[in-house]
Design an enzyme around this catalytic site. Structure first.
Site, PDB file in Angstrom:
ATOM      1  N   CYS A 211       0.864  -1.181   0.000  1.00 13.02           N
ATOM      2  CA  CYS A 211       0.000   0.000   0.000  1.00 13.02           C
ATOM      3  C   CYS A 211       0.901   1.231   0.000  1.00 13.02           C
ATOM      4  O   CYS A 211       2.104   1.115  -0.237  1.00 13.02           O
ATOM      5  CB  CYS A 211      -0.959  -0.001   1.192  1.00 13.02           C
ATOM      6  SG  CYS A 211      -0.141   0.036   2.805  1.00 13.02           S
ATOM      7  N   THR A 212       0.355   2.399   0.277  1.00 17.88           N
ATOM      8  CA  THR A 212       1.125   3.642   0.163  1.00 17.88           C
ATOM      9  C   THR A 212       2.266   3.728   1.166  1.00 17.88           C
ATOM     10  O   THR A 212       3.417   3.935   0.807  1.00 17.88           O
ATOM     11  CB  THR A 212       0.204   4.861   0.345  1.00 17.88           C
ATOM     12  OG1 THR A 212      -0.897   4.737  -0.542  1.00 17.88           O
ATOM     13  CG2 THR A 212       0.952   6.152   0.071  1.00 17.88           C
TER      14      THR A 212
END
Length: 610
Positions: A211-212
């Site tokens: 994810c980020t």
């Protein structure tokens, strides 16, 4: 440090899962420290950790980090600090939360599900962390380098993107020898349902997640592993895409840009790859600076500079297109022409998902170049221990008188309450009198709340409970929990059955609307109407600090509202900016008046937005 370096702006992101002994003490620390350093952004504190995104002078952010490192609570925290320019415009600054400092105590650091899970995943059970180099090696070998670990032989490697659809559209990992799954979700709280529906694709395989910045993988990997046998082999990229791009500046296996939830909007590698494309013309494009959104679900969409100036078409994201939403509509009805009252449908959310309920609502006639060809859509939030159906019935007169201006849409709150009753007192002179027994549960409509008491255990109305004491007119002051669940739930409502021009709240619903106006989250609306409302004692919401056009309707000091006193509603109105709020005081009780002159004042307020 030179004057230039000292003036340089930066952004700092970090999270830490750790047992917080005193959340209020941490609130005080962040409030004092961030304000003294001039930092703006979002601070979320829970009993199990913190999640922070703040911006300011780079030197101030470094000072902030130094103070945290001296606190054992933050030992081992991965502080992601980057220099950047100031927000390019006011809209971006406001949407990303960099115009103020918001510090809030929450139940979840990230909202993992729009509906309460039976059992939240334990972070201690999260997937194994892989460094950026380790993650790269696994992708390069197609998972073969994991085969030295116990029980991973002959398992297929699955790469799982834990981000939202609009993030993946401008950048993602692309590896030809690894099977990749993109859940294509609008928001993170949709991920648990996707995992449940695709368990067979995950079970028995090695799942590699990213994810980020890492926090979403912590929750999601824990949830996958909680499913038991066959779901043990879950790995996650430590520090997320951000740390990977720092280690591999040319992008490595990541193509495009990394979407970030601050005013940078996205961060790319040193290569000029453009993965995204314009929704309308299909040209290569990956810039979300215009903040263009889908007309139906309000998700960000990519609209290139050339298509920005074109009038006429609706912006309809690919998910809404899959569900039959159209970019062009025939809608020639005059804005003053009467339409059937039954368009103000009740959306019941008792046992179904929001997507199941959208068929109850009509198509939303909304031209991109004009709002005047349709009525306003207003989401209505009922009061404590009510439901969408009875609130619709109580506001039938209001809906009828506003039918040419506004369409009212009703939803149940997410917290289901147990049934309660008070036994009838036995007359002393009639010994044979019998106390009235409550009606059968199956004949009663469920009751809900937006906010609940701290001791609320989540029990549902499966049986009747006798009230321990008579009705307390000040009970609303004790209902202070459950906001985070309700906020996430309303974000889902906006996403799946929006858009809405405004929100109307009655009693506890009005208190909820005020909180939503202060937070906004991922919801886009233009005005709020607060009826017989009250303000919760929230330190981070200061008087006159909520910038949203508002109409406040409540009984005056001569009124007979037994539940919410006049001064409580005035206190609520005092949280909104004075120049944008309108007050309508009436002499009735706990109602929304529909006679003149009150209905005329309500119409006049709404006409501002038609």
């Amino acid at each position: 440090m030179s004057q230039k370096e000292e003036a340089e702006e930066g952004v700092l992101l970090y999270y830490k899962f750790v047992s917080v002994p005193d959340t209020q003490e941490l609130v005080s620390f962040y409030d004092s420290n961030c304000r003294s350093l001039g930092l703006l952004g979002r601070v979320r504190i829970a009993s199990d950790g913190v999640n922070v995104t703040v911006g300011g002078k780079l030197s101030s952010l470094e000072e902030h980090i130094a103070v945290l490192k001296s606190n054992n609570l933050f030992e081992g925290t991965d502080f992601k600090l980057a220099s950047c320019h100031c927000p390019s415009n006011e809209v971006i600054a406001e949407e990303c939360g960099f115009k103020s400092l918001s510090i809030r105590v929450v139940k979840e650091l990230v909202t993992f599900s729009s509906c309460p899970l039976l059992k939240s995943p334990a972070i201690s059970n999260a997937g194994k962390h892989l460094s950026a180099v380790g993650f790269h090696s696994v992708l390069k070998s197609g998972g073969k380098c994991l085969e030295n670990e116990n029980s991973t032989q002959n398992r297929r490697l699955i790469l799982l993107d834990a981000r939202n659809l609009y993030e993946t559209r401008i950048g993602k990992f692309q590896t030809p020898n690894v099977h990749t799954l993109d859940p294509e979700i609008r928001q993170y709280s949709d991920l648990p349902a996707w995992i449940d529906n695709h368990s067979e694709q995950l079970q028995g395989n090695c799942v590699l997640m990213y994810c980020t910045g890492g926090i979403r993988c912590e929750m999601a990997s824990s949830y996958i592993r909680s499913k038991g046998a066959g779901f043990e082999h879950v790995y996650q990229l430590f520090g997320g895409i951000q740390r990977y791009l720092e280690q591999f500046p040319d992008g490595g296996f990541f193509k495009g840009k990394n979407f970030v939830f601050d005013h940078r909007i996205s961060v790319g590698s040193s290569t000029p790859d453009i993965v995204g494309s314009c929704l309308l013309c299909g040209c290569a494009f990956d810039d979300y600076s215009s903040r263009s959104r889908c007309t139906y679900c309000r998700m960000l969409v990519l609209i290139c500079d050339g298509c920005q100036g074109k009038a006429g078409p609706l912006y309809v994201c690919e998910l809404c297109q899959k569900h039959g939403k159209r970019g062009q509509m025939e809608y020639n009805r005059s804005p003053t022409e009467s339409t059937p009252d039954d368009r103000s449908e009740v959306v019941g959310l008792e046992s179904s998902t929001l997507s199941d309920c959208t068929t109850l609502l009509p198509e939303v006639p909304w031209r991109h170049d004009s709002r005047s060809s349709r009525r306003l859509r207003v989401l209505c939030l009922h009061g404590f221990r009510q439901n969408a159906s009875n609130f619709k019935g109580r506001t039938a007169s209001l809906a009828k008188k506003l039918k040419n201006i506004a369409e009212l849409v009703f939803v149940d709150a997410p917290h289901e309450l147990p049934f309660i009753y008070q036994a009838r007192q036995v007359e002393p002179c009639n010994i044979s009198a019998v106390q009235q027994s409550p009606p059968q549960v199956e004949k009663c409509k469920k009751r809900y709340a937006w906010l609940v008491a701290p001791e609320f255990d989540g029990s549902r109305g499966t049986d009747w409970e006798m009230a321990s004491k008579p009705f307390d007119p000040l009970q609303y002051k004790h209902q202070t929990d459950g906001f985070d669940v309700s906020l996430a739930y309303l974000e889902t409502v906006f996403s799946q059955i929006g858009p809405f021009d405004g929100i109307l709240g009655f009693s506890q619903g009005a208190a909820m609307v005020a909180l939503v106006s202060a937070e906004r989250g991922n919801m886009d609306f233009r005005f709020v109407i607060l009826c017989s409302g009250f303000a919760l004692n929230l330190g981070h919401v200061k008087p006159r600090s909520i910038n949203c056009p508002s109409l406040h309707i409540f009984g005056n000091s001569q009124g007979q509202d037994r539940q919410i006193a006049c001064h409580a509603s005035k206190e609520l109105a005092g949280l909104f900016e004075e120049g944008s709020s309108v007050m309508v005081e009436h002499e009735s009780g706990h109602i929304i008046p529909t006679q003149s002159p009150y209905i005329d004042q309500i119409k006049a307020f709404l006409q501002r937005f038609v």
